[in-house]
Design an enzyme around this catalytic site. Structure first.
Site, PDB file in Angstrom:
ATOM      1  NE  ARG A 119      -4.217  -1.861   1.647  1.00 40.26           N
ATOM      2  CZ  ARG A 119      -4.374  -2.904   2.453  1.00 40.26           C
ATOM      3  NH1 ARG A 119      -3.636  -3.006   3.537  1.00 40.26           N
ATOM      4  NH2 ARG A 119      -5.263  -3.819   2.191  1.00 40.26           N
ATOM      5  CE  LYS A 141       0.960  14.583 -14.575  1.00 41.05           C
ATOM      6  NZ  LYS A 141       0.741  15.238 -15.876  1.00 41.05           N
ATOM      7  CD  GLU A 183       9.061  16.854 -22.224  1.00 39.17           C
ATOM      8  OE1 GLU A 183       8.511  17.833 -21.700  1.00 39.17           O
ATOM      9  OE2 GLU A 183       8.443  15.845 -22.625  1.00 39.17           O
ATOM     10  CE  LYS A 225       7.135  17.745 -13.651  1.00 36.96           C
ATOM     11  NZ  LYS A 225       7.124  16.590 -14.515  1.00 36.96           N
ATOM     12  CD  GLU A 235      -2.126  17.485 -15.664  1.00 41.21           C
ATOM     13  OE1 GLU A 235      -1.054  16.902 -15.388  1.00 41.21           O
ATOM     14  OE2 GLU A 235      -2.740  17.308 -16.700  1.00 41.21           O
ATOM     15  NE  ARG A 240       2.397  17.450 -12.743  1.00 41.68           N
ATOM     16  CZ  ARG A 240       2.935  16.563 -11.930  1.00 41.68           C
ATOM     17  NH1 ARG A 240       2.585  16.528 -10.665  1.00 41.68           N
ATOM     18  NH2 ARG A 240       3.835  15.700 -12.366  1.00 41.68           N
ATOM     19  CG  ASN A 244       0.071  17.916 -20.014  1.00 40.26           C
ATOM     20  OD1 ASN A 244       1.045  17.242 -19.675  1.00 40.26           O
ATOM     21  ND2 ASN A 244      -1.076  17.887 -19.353  1.00 40.26           N
ATOM     22  CG  HIS A 247       2.918  16.611 -23.726  1.00 39.05           C
ATOM     23  ND1 HIS A 247       3.757  17.702 -23.727  1.00 39.05           N
ATOM     24  CD2 HIS A 247       3.595  15.624 -23.074  1.00 39.05           C
ATOM     25  CE1 HIS A 247       4.876  17.395 -23.077  1.00 39.05           C
ATOM     26  NE2 HIS A 247       4.802  16.148 -22.681  1.00 39.05           N
ATOM     27  CG  HIS A 251      -1.665  11.337 -27.436  1.00 40.79           C
ATOM     28  ND1 HIS A 251      -1.326  10.395 -26.492  1.00 40.79           N
ATOM     29  CD2 HIS A 251      -2.785  10.862 -28.046  1.00 40.79           C
ATOM     30  CE1 HIS A 251      -2.194   9.404 -26.530  1.00 40.79           C
ATOM     31  NE2 HIS A 251      -3.097   9.665 -27.463  1.00 40.79           N
ATOM     32  CG  HIS A 265       7.308  11.615 -24.761  1.00 38.45           C
ATOM     33  ND1 HIS A 265       5.962  11.754 -25.006  1.00 38.45           N
ATOM     34  CD2 HIS A 265       7.613  12.496 -23.773  1.00 38.45           C
ATOM     35  CE1 HIS A 265       5.466  12.680 -24.196  1.00 38.45           C
ATOM     36  NE2 HIS A 265       6.447  13.148 -23.438  1.00 38.45           N
TER      37      HIS A 265
HETATM   38  N1  GLY Z   1       5.289  15.727 -17.635  1.00 38.20           N
HETATM   39  C1  GLY Z   1       4.217  16.525 -17.246  1.00 38.20           C
HETATM   40  C2  GLY Z   1       3.969  16.525 -15.783  1.00 38.20           C
HETATM   41  O1  GLY Z   1       4.739  15.976 -15.021  1.00 38.20           O
HETATM   42  O2  GLY Z   1       2.992  17.075 -15.369  1.00 38.20           O
END
Ligand code: GLY
Length: 372
Positions: A119, A141, A183, A225, A235, A240, A244, A247, A251, A265
């Site tokens: 957990r 993430k 990035e 970041k 997000e 946040r 993106n 993206h 995508h 990517h």
């Molecule tokens: N790579 C985008 C984020 O971490 O929100």
């Protein structure tokens, strides 16, 4: 050594950045060892370049290595099962810290495994690719891919520490460094035009391997970041979501190329950011000169900035269809990151997808500014 803190109350954690940190790992990781042992998960390729170095850096702390195959397919249910079985067999406890040594794939998989094991146990990110160092290792993430798409099964689970040694980039294929650089540029394009100026002035030096330029870019990127994650960890407020940028278009390109090595990517993000700026110019939001400047810089960095360069020959309708399967869909609408100029990115919720389709059909004929 530079220290950046991700401020999340009692879940705050440091990001340490310095060339040679791997060689001095004992000082930063020894306290996480249990019975003189630390579990380190890596893919076979990264392990071949960095595991022995980390083991020497850990001194009298023994490494218990877990090696997995390299590549995106490792972010799978099968590998998650294999990894968690192995960790349980090793007797992992909640207070343990599993070390993820590698790029985004290993970081995402180990982070997700840590989020569900007993957990929830701890983990440490030791990112070895530029993309992981400036983006995916920070912010919690974690995910694996499922049959339905990329990163669809995962959790927010923050690491306890991020240890960044920019010298790991010395053994990284140049194409991977370029992909990670997209990035880096992203942070300038979102809200930091001075940093975009810096990228234009120093990007080629960074890509040529200059240690000072690499460290500067990494520190600047993780500081940006960390601020965003502290403001909007999950997000929810839209802050946040700005990360993106590129993206949604990216995508669609990645989906069209089968999420394969045809388009990495970061390459999809580079092309996606250029398309986001060009689309913003197309609908009158952004000066075309800014969009051209973005495309010129990314193309000069060796990144694809047109559908042709991304090896995508698909209709606008097909690409928009891929976008509709993006996990960023919100109540049947697709939020887009658009720009009013360099450093002026914002979240647009009312983009006309027919207009996007028309734009992409027109883009199909374009060639890279530097190639034409
Ligand atoms: N790579 C985008 C984020 O971490 O929100």
């Amino acid at each position: 050594m530079t220290r950046v803190t991700v401020g999340l109350g009692d879940r705050s954690y440091p990001i340490l950045i310095e060339a040679g940190l791997l060689d001095r790992a004992h000082g930063h990781l020894a306290s996480f060892a249990r019975n003189g042992r630390l579990i380190v998960v890596a893919d076979e390729q990264v392990a071949a370049c960095q595991m022995a170095r980390l083991a020497v850096g850990l001194g009298d702390v023994a490494v218990e290595p877990i090696l997995l195959p390299p590549g995106e397919s490792t972010k799978s249910w099968a590998m998650l099962e294999q990894l968690t079985d192995r960790l349980l067999a090793l007797g992992v406890e909640r207070k343990d810290r599993i070390v993820a040594l590698g790029g985004g794939v290993i970081g995402d998989l180990v982070g997700f495994a840590a989020s569900i094991l007993k957990r929830g146990c701890g983990f440490v990110q030791v990112p070895t690719s530029l993309l992981a160092q400036v983006d995916s290792s920070v912010g919690g993430k974690t995910a694996i891919n499922s049959r339905a798409g990329k990163n669809l099964v995962g959790a927010f689970h923050q690491p306890d520490l991020v240890l960044i040694d920019p010298t790991t980039l010395d053994t990284l294929p140049v194409r991977q460094v370029r992909a990670g650089y997209a990035e880096v540029v992203k942070y300038g394009l979102i809200d930091d035009p001075d940093f975009f100026d810096w990228c234009e002035a120093h990007g080629s030096t960074l890509l040529a391997g200059d240690a000072g330029a690499r460290t500067h870019a990494i520190v600047h990127s993780v500081a940006a970041k960390a601020r965003v994650v502290a403001a909007d960890e999950r997000e929810t407020s839209g802050t946040r979501a700005l990360l993106n940028l590129g993206h949604t278009f990216g995508h669609a390109l990645e989906a069209e190329t089968g999420f394969s090595d045809t388009l990495l990517h970061g390459e999809g993000v580079a092309c996606g950011m250029t398309l986001a700026f060009r689309f913003s110019a197309h609908i009158g939001l952004c000066p075309i000169a800014d969009a051209e400047r973005v495309g010129r810089h990314l193309a000069a960095a060796g990144l694809p900035t047109t559908l042709a360069a991304a090896q995508v020959d698909a209709s606008g309708a097909t690409l928009v269809d891929h976008m509709m399967h993006d996990k960023k869909m919100d109540s049947g609408r697709l939020p887009f990151l658009l720009a009013r100029g360099i450093g002026k990115t914002f979240l647009a919720k009312d983009v006309d997808l027919v207009e996007v389709e028309r734009f992409l059909d027109a883009e199909r004929q374009r060639m890279d500014a530097l190639a034409s």
